[in-house]
Design a protein around this motif. Structure first.
Motif, PDB file in Angstrom:
ATOM      1  N   UNK A 305      55.640  -5.098  12.463  1.00  0.00           N
ATOM      2  CA  UNK A 305      57.126  -5.558  12.403  1.00  0.00           C
ATOM      3  C   UNK A 305      57.707  -5.017  11.042  1.00  0.00           C
ATOM      4  N   UNK A 306      58.938  -4.431  11.113  1.00  0.00           N
ATOM      5  CA  UNK A 306      59.339  -3.851  10.063  1.00  0.00           C
ATOM      6  C   UNK A 306      60.598  -4.781   9.652  1.00  0.00           C
ATOM      7  N   UNK A 307      60.479  -5.194   8.264  1.00  0.00           N
ATOM      8  CA  UNK A 307      61.352  -5.854   7.794  1.00  0.00           C
ATOM      9  C   UNK A 307      62.417  -4.973   6.892  1.00  0.00           C
ATOM     10  N   UNK A 308      63.802  -5.199   7.171  1.00  0.00           N
ATOM     11  CA  UNK A 308      64.635  -4.140   6.482  1.00  0.00           C
ATOM     12  C   UNK A 308      65.839  -5.066   5.830  1.00  0.00           C
ATOM     13  N   UNK A 309      66.337  -4.462   4.928  1.00  0.00           N
ATOM     14  CA  UNK A 309      67.726  -5.078   4.344  1.00  0.00           C
ATOM     15  C   UNK A 309      68.690  -4.428   5.649  1.00  0.00           C
ATOM     16  N   UNK A 310      69.790  -5.383   5.835  1.00  0.00           N
ATOM     17  CA  UNK A 310      70.679  -4.970   7.036  1.00  0.00           C
ATOM     18  C   UNK A 310      71.087  -3.688   7.123  1.00  0.00           C
ATOM     19  N   UNK A 311      71.302  -3.108   5.873  1.00  0.00           N
ATOM     20  CA  UNK A 311      72.142  -1.600   5.798  1.00  0.00           C
ATOM     21  C   UNK A 311      71.051  -0.585   6.036  1.00  0.00           C
ATOM     22  N   UNK A 312      69.774  -1.062   6.385  1.00  0.00           N
ATOM     23  CA  UNK A 312      68.599  -0.166   6.619  1.00  0.00           C
ATOM     24  C   UNK A 312      68.394   0.214   7.943  1.00  0.00           C
ATOM     25  N   UNK A 313      68.825  -1.025   8.799  1.00  0.00           N
ATOM     26  CA  UNK A 313      68.344  -1.311  10.053  1.00  0.00           C
ATOM     27  C   UNK A 313      68.678  -0.319  11.064  1.00  0.00           C
ATOM     28  N   UNK A 314      69.740   0.228  10.867  1.00  0.00           N
ATOM     29  CA  UNK A 314      70.138   1.468  12.016  1.00  0.00           C
ATOM     30  C   UNK A 314      69.345   2.805  11.632  1.00  0.00           C
ATOM     31  N   UNK A 315      69.050   3.075  10.445  1.00  0.00           N
ATOM     32  CA  UNK A 315      68.254   4.347  10.040  1.00  0.00           C
ATOM     33  C   UNK A 315      66.649   3.957  10.595  1.00  0.00           C
ATOM     34  N   UNK A 316      66.192   2.567  10.213  1.00  0.00           N
ATOM     35  CA  UNK A 316      64.888   2.442  10.631  1.00  0.00           C
ATOM     36  C   UNK A 316      64.737   2.771  12.174  1.00  0.00           C
ATOM     37  N   UNK A 317      65.720   2.142  13.108  1.00  0.00           N
ATOM     38  CA  UNK A 317      65.745   2.017  14.474  1.00  0.00           C
ATOM     39  C   UNK A 317      65.638   3.337  14.973  1.00  0.00           C
TER      40      UNK A 317
END
Ligand code: PMV
Length: 343
Positions: A305-317
């Protein structure tokens, strides 16, 4: 929301008797991931945890359970639902319902139909959402009017982590004599995203209860785990109160790796990680070094499970989508308030 599942006002208040046969309730409860983990039980039954824990609810990973009152002397399971395909899971629920009847002086039998919208028994907390849904359903259907603390204890008797799925948002298990969970903050107070990297669709090789026992009995690291736990709880509470993502990232990864260190060093070592698990961990660490606000957590299984600040989500995905060993990604967010509908 706090449209409480404890509010039974929508139900016909006639006492539960023959006339109630056929009445049912449908509960949707969400899985959760512990950032500071429960690993190890105190002596005795009822899943009293050896350590406190702190979790976030996963809004879109849900168990939906329809619970009905049946006219008969046996609980019945809808044969088409996922959980009941597994005999062991069915026995576990039967035993739980027997205990429930004995504890609350109930003599009703139930029909149970339950589905998960995510892989079952593979480290995605299906027992947490499953037993939370069941406990909420029993409280509602039998009109027990238990408060959330008591429903949380009831859920914990099915699975330790289920005590937390009674709530959404940020939740802590208070390690009382009779442990229960309490919400420490709502999801909207600090909206974070979670990307789940699914690395296996099949159940794990050893269940968490057996793995915990083996760890407690054989790992030389277990005493250090217990001894260092409270400091992690304090750091995580402080990070959430101050919305300090870096602090939460560091303490969560530390606690997760420490839990896995205790199991890896048990005899025989419990190794839930797959190559895809490690690949995701490395990629998330690299992303954080490069400035993306993301951290990982792994429970008793291979999923990350990768917890992200919303601004990082697209990069993480996009960084995880092509990672070798990652079968698919599930995108969700902190949330997970239970929902109840009457039928
Ligand atoms: O609730 P159980 O018995 O499935 O145990 C859960 C253990 C972990 O998921 C690894 C940690 C936790 O706190 O949820």
């Amino acid at each position: 929301m706090d449209k409480s599942f404890l509010d039974n006002s929508a139900m016909d208040k006639s006492s539960i008797g023959k006339s109630s046969i056929g009445k049912s309730v449908t509960v949707s409860a969400a899985a959760n991931v512990a950032l500071i983990k429960y690993w190890g039980k105190r002596r005795g039954d009822g899943n009293q945890p050896a350590t406190p824990s702190l979790s976030i609810g996963l809004d879109d990973l849900r168990t939906t359970t329809q619970l009905g009152l049946v006219d008969g002397t046996r609980d019945s399971f809808d044969p088409s639902t996922q959980l009941v395909m597994n005999e062991q899971a069915q026995d576990r629920i039967r035993h739980y319902l027997d205990q429930f009847r004995a504890t609350f002086g109930q003599d009703h039998y139930f029909s149970v139909a339950t589905t998960n919208n995510f892989p079952t028994g593979s480290g995605l907390a299906s027992s947490a959402s499953g037993f939370a849904a069941l406990a909420i359903g029993l409280n509602t259907l039998c009109e027990l009017n238990l408060d959330k603390i008591e429903v949380s204890k009831l859920a914990r008797r099915g699975s330790g982590s289920a005590a937390r799925s009674i709530y959404g948002g940020y939740v802590e298990i208070v390690n009382d004599d009779d442990a229960f969970a309490a919400q420490i903050d709502t999801a909207s107070a600090w909206p974070l995203d979670v990307v789940v990297a699914v690395t296996a669709e099949t159940p794990k090789s050893i269940n968490s209860t057996d793995a915990m026992t083996q760890t407690a009995e054989t790992s030389p690291m277990y005493a250090a785990w217990l001894q260092s736990h409270e400091a992690d709880m304090s750091a995580a509470r402080e990070a959430i109160a101050n919305k300090n993502f870096q602090q939460l990232a560091e303490v969560s990864e530390f606690n997760c790796l420490k839990m896995h260190a205790t199991m890896i060093t048990s005899q025989p070592g419990v190794l839930y990680w797959l190559p895809g698990t490690l690949e995701v961990m490395h990629r998330v660490r690299l992303l954080r070094e490069q400035g993306s606000a993301a951290f990982f957590s792994i429970d008793a299984g291979s999923q990350v499970k990768v917890v992200c600040m919303p601004e990082a989500t697209a990069t993480v995905k996009s960084a995880l989508a092509d990672a070798p060993g990652v079968l698919r990604l599930i995108e969700t967010r902190v949330g997970g308030e239970p929902e109840v509908t009457f039928s």
